[in-house]
Design a protein around this motif. Structure first.
Motif, PDB file in Angstrom:
ATOM      1  N   ALA A  59      50.778  -8.879  34.098  1.00 38.90           N
ATOM      2  CA  ALA A  59      50.020 -10.040  33.624  1.00 38.90           C
ATOM      3  C   ALA A  59      50.926 -11.228  33.327  1.00 38.90           C
ATOM      4  O   ALA A  59      50.502 -12.378  33.460  1.00 38.90           O
ATOM      5  N   ASP A  60      52.189 -10.981  32.920  1.00 43.66           N
ATOM      6  CA  ASP A  60      53.088 -12.079  32.561  1.00 43.66           C
ATOM      7  C   ASP A  60      54.019 -12.491  33.699  1.00 43.66           C
ATOM      8  O   ASP A  60      54.933 -13.277  33.497  1.00 43.66           O
ATOM      9  N   ASP A  61      53.811 -11.980  34.906  1.00 47.36           N
ATOM     10  CA  ASP A  61      54.643 -12.356  36.047  1.00 47.36           C
ATOM     11  C   ASP A  61      54.299 -13.749  36.552  1.00 47.36           C
ATOM     12  O   ASP A  61      53.130 -14.099  36.688  1.00 47.36           O
ATOM     13  N   LEU A  62      55.334 -14.532  36.839  1.00 44.96           N
ATOM     14  CA  LEU A  62      55.169 -15.785  37.564  1.00 44.96           C
ATOM     15  C   LEU A  62      55.447 -15.472  39.034  1.00 44.96           C
ATOM     16  O   LEU A  62      56.286 -14.630  39.339  1.00 44.96           O
ATOM     17  N   LEU A  63      54.758 -16.130  39.942  1.00 38.56           N
ATOM     18  CA  LEU A  63      54.883 -15.839  41.366  1.00 38.56           C
ATOM     19  C   LEU A  63      55.476 -17.037  42.092  1.00 38.56           C
ATOM     20  O   LEU A  63      55.010 -18.157  41.949  1.00 38.56           O
ATOM     21  N   TYR A  64      56.523 -16.758  42.872  1.00 38.27           N
ATOM     22  CA  TYR A  64      57.142 -17.756  43.736  1.00 38.27           C
ATOM     23  C   TYR A  64      57.072 -17.216  45.157  1.00 38.27           C
ATOM     24  O   TYR A  64      57.375 -16.054  45.397  1.00 38.27           O
ATOM     25  N   GLU A  65      56.654 -18.070  46.108  1.00 36.68           N
ATOM     26  CA  GLU A  65      56.476 -17.625  47.489  1.00 36.68           C
ATOM     27  C   GLU A  65      57.185 -18.563  48.452  1.00 36.68           C
ATOM     28  O   GLU A  65      57.276 -19.757  48.211  1.00 36.68           O
ATOM     29  N   LEU A  66      57.655 -17.970  49.553  1.00 32.36           N
ATOM     30  CA  LEU A  66      58.205 -18.736  50.656  1.00 32.36           C
ATOM     31  C   LEU A  66      57.890 -17.991  51.937  1.00 32.36           C
ATOM     32  O   LEU A  66      58.301 -16.840  52.106  1.00 32.36           O
ATOM     33  N   ASP A  67      57.134 -18.614  52.812  1.00 32.83           N
ATOM     34  CA  ASP A  67      56.791 -18.042  54.117  1.00 32.83           C
ATOM     35  C   ASP A  67      56.279 -16.602  54.018  1.00 32.83           C
ATOM     36  O   ASP A  67      56.674 -15.738  54.793  1.00 32.83           O
ATOM     37  N   GLY A  68      55.429 -16.337  53.044  1.00 32.22           N
ATOM     38  CA  GLY A  68      54.833 -15.015  52.892  1.00 32.22           C
ATOM     39  C   GLY A  68      55.644 -14.042  52.060  1.00 32.22           C
ATOM     40  O   GLY A  68      55.173 -12.947  51.749  1.00 32.22           O
TER      41      GLY A  68
END
Length: 118
Positions: free
Chosen positions: A61-70
């Motif tokens: 629940a406390d995770d931040l999400l960072y994405e790059l090209d999937g």
């Protein structure tokens, strides 16, 4: 570690190089239930903190999400004061390929590169 409220901070966030994103995608493609990789920290080593990487099948629940090209990089909110602004890279060093963390908050690192201090 202390509890942090995301609204209390203006995070710069984390970034991934294309090489790191490619490796994370390769890791997640091998197992259908793996969504990405979690980058956390733990108190360890001679410099104070060490990076911890785990595969993620279900985000916290406390995770931040960072994405790059999937490629998905999950970061526990509690780790952000120590690694905010970090660039995650994947490099070849001699015969080894490893994740490297370019952390602007790290004031010093141990000689082996396994831990850092802020």
């Amino acid at each position: 570690m202390e509890s942090f409220n995301p609204e209390d901070f203006a995070w710069r966030g984390l970034t991934m190089t294309p090489a790191a994103a490619e490796h994370i995608r390769a890791l997640t493609s091998k197992q259908a239930d793996v969504l990405g990789v979690r980058l956390g920290i733990k108190q360890t080593g001679c410099a104070g903190f060490g990076y911890v990487l785990d595969t993620v099948t279900e985000p916290n629940a406390d995770d931040l999400l960072y994405e790059l090209d999937g490629a998905r990089l999950y970061v526990p909110l509690q780790a952000m004061p120590f690694i905010d602004g970090t660039e995650v890279d994947y490099v070849r060093e001699g015969l080894n390929q490893i994740f490297k963390f370019n952390n602007p908050k790290a004031q010093h690192e141990c000689g082996c590169g396994e831990s850092f201090g802020v």
